[in-house]
Design a protein around this motif. Structure first.
Motif: not given
Length: 279
Positions: A38-42, A44-52, A212-220, A253-256
């Motif tokens: 599958e092609v999965f998109g992660l 989220g805003p900057n600082g959400a934890g995606k790159t980590t 599919r996509v997963g929207l990540m915010h504050r590390g989850r 999901v992420a607010g502003s």
């Protein structure tokens, strides 16, 4: 199939993944499963934890055993086996402007231990796949932004990975170049069945290209599903007649995205440097 895998083994499995930088918890109990092919998109805003999270999956950051598996291999126990399965295009540019396109890909072929007898053919094939064969012997410093990103894709593909990980692969590119990069990704995936894990801030890309996509915010992960499922879910919650966009879901999901969790000076500087170099 690897010794630790079965036909139902996910390409990527994160279980309670945590990672901190000092007192800052970048990834906070991440549970994630990416199916093979599958092609999965992660997202989220900057600082959400995606790159980590990506760096943990690629073994660039060490994690305890049991938190991350790639095709059944535990990244905490068998880092080299995991690395042999991966192709990785980081957000920061990895191509050397002082080398030709061919020399850049040859360098990655050596790094990923492509057998010497196969190396020249594999390099040529990777360049052909991304439509850079005619420019292979030009210095990468003469390439356009879209060509540079396709060159980096060739670097990642030369080892014939089962899992391709792309961290903001089209950052700083114009719409035509962005489309060209995705055309190459989709062509390779269709031909090989390769799994793709991608982070992007372009919601139109995620909507169009991700299964599919997963929207990540504050590390989850805060929302998970197909783009259509997430859009319909928001419409139902809001009682809206018209189907919202994936960008609407992102904002819900992420607010502003402007709070103190949305990345720092180093994140902004890194992003701008990459955008300027491919622009």
């Amino acid at each position: 199939m690897t010794p630790d895998s079965t036909p139902d083994t996910p390409a990527v499995a994160c279980t309670g993944l945590c990672y901190s930088f000092g007192d800052t918890r970048a990834v906070d109990g991440l549970d994630l499963s990416v199916g093979e092919g599958e092609v999965f998109g992660l997202l989220g805003p900057n600082g959400a934890g995606k790159t980590t999270a990506i760096r943990c999956i690629t073994t660039l950051l060490p994690v305890p055993a049991g938190m991350v598996r790639v095709f059944g291999h535990d990244t905490g126990k068998d880092r080299m086996a995991v690395r042999r399965l991966l192709g990785y295009v980081p957000q920061q540019l990895s191509a050397d402007s002082g080398l030709t396109g061919r020399e850049n890909v040859e360098l990655f072929a050596r790094v990923f231990d492509v057998p010497r007898r196969e190396r020249a053919a594999r390099v040529a094939e990777a360049l052909e796949v991304v439509d850079l064969a005619d420019a292979a012997d030009r210095l990468a410093g003469t390439y356009s932004g879209g060509m540079v990103r396709r060159l980096e894709l060739a670097q990642a593909l030369v080892s014939a990975p089962r899992l391709l990980i792309l961290d903001e692969p089209t950052i700083g590119l114009d719409p035509i170049a962005r489309t060209g990069v995705w055309d190459q990704i989709n062509a390779v995936r269709a031909a090989t069945g390769m799994t793709v894990l991608v982070t992007t801030h372009y919601m139109d890309e995620a909507d169009q290209h991700c299964d599919r996509v997963g929207l990540m915010h504050r590390g989850r992960i805060r929302a998970l599903g197909t783009p259509t499922e997430l859009r319909r879910g928001l419409a139902e919650r809001q009682g809206a007649d018209a189907l919202p966009t994936l960008e609407d879901v992102f904002r819900d999901v992420a607010g502003s995205g402007l709070d103190d969790q949305s990345g720092g000076f180093r994140d902004v500087r890194s992003t701008r440097r990459t955008a300027n170099r491919v622009g």
